[in-house]
Design an enzyme around this catalytic site. Structure first.
Site, PDB file in Angstrom:
ATOM      1  N   PRO A 263       0.832  -1.202   0.000  1.00  0.00           N
ATOM      2  CA  PRO A 263       0.000   0.000   0.000  1.00  0.00           C
ATOM      3  C   PRO A 263       0.872   1.260   0.000  1.00  0.00           C
ATOM      4  O   PRO A 263       1.937   1.272   0.616  1.00  0.00           O
ATOM      5  CB  PRO A 263      -0.779  -0.101   1.316  1.00  0.00           C
ATOM      6  N   HIS A 264       0.424   2.267  -0.723  1.00  0.00           N
ATOM      7  CA  HIS A 264       1.156   3.541  -0.738  1.00  0.00           C
ATOM      8  C   HIS A 264       0.211   4.623  -1.221  1.00  0.00           C
ATOM      9  O   HIS A 264      -0.855   4.321  -1.750  1.00  0.00           O
ATOM     10  CB  HIS A 264       2.389   3.461  -1.647  1.00  0.00           C
ATOM     11  N   SER A 265       0.626   5.872  -1.054  1.00  0.00           N
ATOM     12  CA  SER A 265      -0.160   6.976  -1.599  1.00  0.00           C
ATOM     13  C   SER A 265       0.774   8.103  -1.998  1.00  0.00           C
ATOM     14  O   SER A 265       1.991   7.958  -1.935  1.00  0.00           O
ATOM     15  CB  SER A 265      -1.205   7.460  -0.596  1.00  0.00           C
TER      16      SER A 265
END
Lengths: 93, 144
Positions: free
Chosen positions: B63-65
């Site tokens: 997960p990343h943003s």
């Protein structure tokens, strides 16, 4: 040749994939230009071919250019086996 | 110094679904000072909007943003799941390792991604991470 690497948001895995492909192409004597893109903006874009993770590639089935689907983005062999042949083919055209 | 901070590691967590796993991996980023809580919600939002493609390899989700969504420093967290969880990925499910990633600047997160990719891309390393019994052992396996 100009390629589009595509992921959900257009800045993480797609950029990683693009750099992997460019490095792999360079090793084999090819120069590949391209950009990383998110799924929404990738649709209909002009390029030689698109490459994306299998999840994203299935969303790009309506494209007029070839779309290469990668299952394991960490597997450099899979990337090479799937992407190098098309780079070689396009370089001869 | 390893980028892997002890506060950013949680082994054998029990979660019921993908969102809970991402939430926990985000909490670890917050504890380690890599991101604010907003970043966790941005990661969940990303997963819900664009789906399970963050499962980039068999068993591994990252997960990343975007950096401007609350990243404070470049880093990552490591969440090992006690029971593998389905993220909805056709080929790479179920997930046993969740590595949330943060980066600052235009390319910080990509550098982080590439480092993580080098470590997790090695099947043997992945297996060692699954077997490690504590942070000390992990920090010897993950030396980035």
């Amino acid at each position: 040749m100009y390629i589009l690497s595509v992921c959900g948001m257009g800045f993480g895995t797609s950029l990683m994939l693009l750099m992997d492909i460019q490095a792999m192409a360079k090793e084999h004597g090819y120069t590949v230009d391209g950009e990383a893109s998110d799924l929404g903006s990738a649709k209909g874009k002009n390029c030689s071919f698109m490459v994306a993770s299998s999840e994203i590639a299935s969303e790009l089935s309506g494209e007029s250019v070839p779309v290469i689907s990668i299952d394991n983005l960490l597997d450099k062999n899979e990337i090479k086996e799937k992407v190098l042949p098309i780079i070689e083919k396009l370089s001869k055209e | 110094m390893s980028l892997l901070r002890e506060e950013a590691v949680l082994l054998d967590a029990e979660v019921s679904d993908a969102v809970e796993a991402i939430l926990l991996s985000g909490d670890l980023l917050v504890k380690a000072g890599y991101a604010s809580e907003e970043y966790t919600y941005a990661m969940i939002e990303g997963f819900q909007n664009v789906g399970p493609y963050i499962v980039i390899a068999p068993g591994i989700a990252i997960p990343h943003s975007r950096p401007e969504r609350g990243a404070i420093a470049t880093g990552f967290s490591l969440l090992r799941l006690k029971k593998p969880i389905e993220f909805g990925h056709e080929k790479n499910d179920p997930v046993n390792l969740v590595c949330a990633i943060t980066g600052i600047g235009n390319n910080g997160h990509v550098e982080m991604l590439q480092k993580i990719a080098t470590v997790l891309g090695d099947q043997r390393t992945h297996e060692q991470i699954l077997k490690a019994s504590n942070y000390t052992e992990l920090s010897k396996i993950i030396t980035i």
